[in-house]
Design a protein around this motif. Structure first.
Motif, PDB file in Angstrom:
ATOM      1  N   LEU A  67     -38.016 -32.827 -21.406  1.00 53.13           N
ATOM      2  CA  LEU A  67     -36.901 -33.754 -21.584  1.00 53.13           C
ATOM      3  C   LEU A  67     -37.401 -35.107 -22.074  1.00 53.13           C
ATOM      4  O   LEU A  67     -38.520 -35.527 -21.759  1.00 53.13           O
ATOM      5  CB  LEU A  67     -36.163 -33.949 -20.255  1.00 53.13           C
ATOM      6  N   GLU A  70     -34.769 -40.610 -21.896  1.00 55.33           N
ATOM      7  CA  GLU A  70     -33.335 -40.866 -21.786  1.00 55.33           C
ATOM      8  C   GLU A  70     -32.635 -39.742 -21.032  1.00 55.33           C
ATOM      9  O   GLU A  70     -31.746 -39.982 -20.199  1.00 55.33           O
ATOM     10  CB  GLU A  70     -32.712 -41.024 -23.177  1.00 55.33           C
ATOM     11  N   GLN A  71     -33.017 -38.508 -21.314  1.00 56.23           N
ATOM     12  CA  GLN A  71     -32.423 -37.359 -20.609  1.00 56.23           C
ATOM     13  C   GLN A  71     -32.788 -37.370 -19.133  1.00 56.23           C
ATOM     14  O   GLN A  71     -31.943 -37.094 -18.276  1.00 56.23           O
ATOM     15  CB  GLN A  71     -32.881 -36.055 -21.270  1.00 56.23           C
ATOM     16  N   ASP A  74     -30.661 -39.931 -17.440  1.00 60.06           N
ATOM     17  CA  ASP A  74     -29.284 -39.471 -17.247  1.00 60.06           C
ATOM     18  C   ASP A  74     -29.181 -38.518 -16.058  1.00 60.06           C
ATOM     19  O   ASP A  74     -28.215 -38.565 -15.287  1.00 60.06           O
ATOM     20  CB  ASP A  74     -28.772 -38.778 -18.517  1.00 60.06           C
ATOM     21  N   ASN A 114     -25.279 -40.807 -21.382  1.00 55.38           N
ATOM     22  CA  ASN A 114     -24.749 -39.498 -21.770  1.00 55.38           C
ATOM     23  C   ASN A 114     -24.826 -38.545 -20.572  1.00 55.38           C
ATOM     24  O   ASN A 114     -25.341 -37.435 -20.678  1.00 55.38           O
ATOM     25  CB  ASN A 114     -25.541 -38.947 -22.957  1.00 55.38           C
ATOM     26  N   ALA A 119     -25.799 -29.396 -16.942  1.00 57.26           N
ATOM     27  CA  ALA A 119     -26.646 -29.272 -18.128  1.00 57.26           C
ATOM     28  C   ALA A 119     -27.067 -27.821 -18.288  1.00 57.26           C
ATOM     29  O   ALA A 119     -27.486 -27.178 -17.327  1.00 57.26           O
ATOM     30  CB  ALA A 119     -27.869 -30.170 -17.995  1.00 57.26           C
TER      31      ALA A 119
END
Length: 213
Positions: A67, A70-71, A74, A114, A119
């Motif tokens: 990942l 940023e992921q 989140d 986001n 997920a």
């Protein structure tokens, strides 16, 4: 250099200040190797006088998948929303109910995040493939027609060589080197024992391995 644990704490403190007005005490934070969940918030609960209280909070973030930062952030914020709802004693209609979705949408809009309800891991790439291992393999053909393959601890090879020389029931044996995943689940033995296999499997495997001379 900052460790992964310190990095996760730094991230938590950043978003606790930025999004949650520093209202959240630092929980137990840890990285995991979870494949089905990218993150999880867990806590213990106690019933007293008809009231439920929560304590001992833990947030886990998976490092199994490759990942982006940023992921990862989140996912962490997603779990911090769960933590905030539980810690402040608020009630939601479900795990990702009206309150959770309202907070998630507000954070996404105000901070350009986001965050999602769930997920899908199916299309994610593992962070790092397992490196191939070298296996020392002993292949045995017995006089009664049975076949065995054994993954041997290299430090015990000398001891086993003595046992092999004394074993009258062995028709033929040979040592091989292999990196085949077939042997990953097989224990590395220190004594003369192994997995019985069919003649077909035996022949197939020794043809793929490198004979040790």
């Amino acid at each position: 250099m900052m460790s992964e644990e310190e990095s996760l704490t730094t991230k938590f403190n950043k978003y606790n200040d930025l999004i949650f007005s520093s209202k959240l005490p630092i929980p137990r934070l840890k990285w995991s190797r979870g494949k089905t969940r990218l993150g999880q918030m867990a806590c213990k609960r106690k019933q007293s006088w008809g009231r439920t209280t929560f304590y001992d909070y833990t947030i886990s973030i998976s490092r199994y998948y490759n990942l982006t930062e940023e992921q990862i952030d989140d996912v962490l914020i997603h779990e911090m929303i769960h933590y905030f709802i539980a810690y402040t004693g608020q009630r939601d209609s479900s795990a990702h109910g009206t309150l959770f979705r309202s907070m998630m949408n507000d954070i996404n809009q105000r901070f350009g995040r986001n965050i999602t309800i769930s997920a899908r891991t199916r299309n994610l790439q593992a962070r790092s493939a397992q490196q191939p291992k070298d296996y020392l393999i002993l292949a045995l053909k017995m006089k009664d027609g049975k076949y065995f393959l054994s993954s041997v601890n290299p430090s015990a090879a000398g001891k086993l060589a003595i046992s092999l020389a004394r074993a009258r029931e062995i028709a033929h044996y040979a040592w091989y080197q292999s990196q085949d995943e077939y042997f990953r689940s097989m224990p590395r033995v220190r004594s003369l024992r192994g997995r019985q296999v069919s003649e077909e499997v035996y022949t197939t495997m020794i043809e793929k391995m490198k004979l040790q001379r």
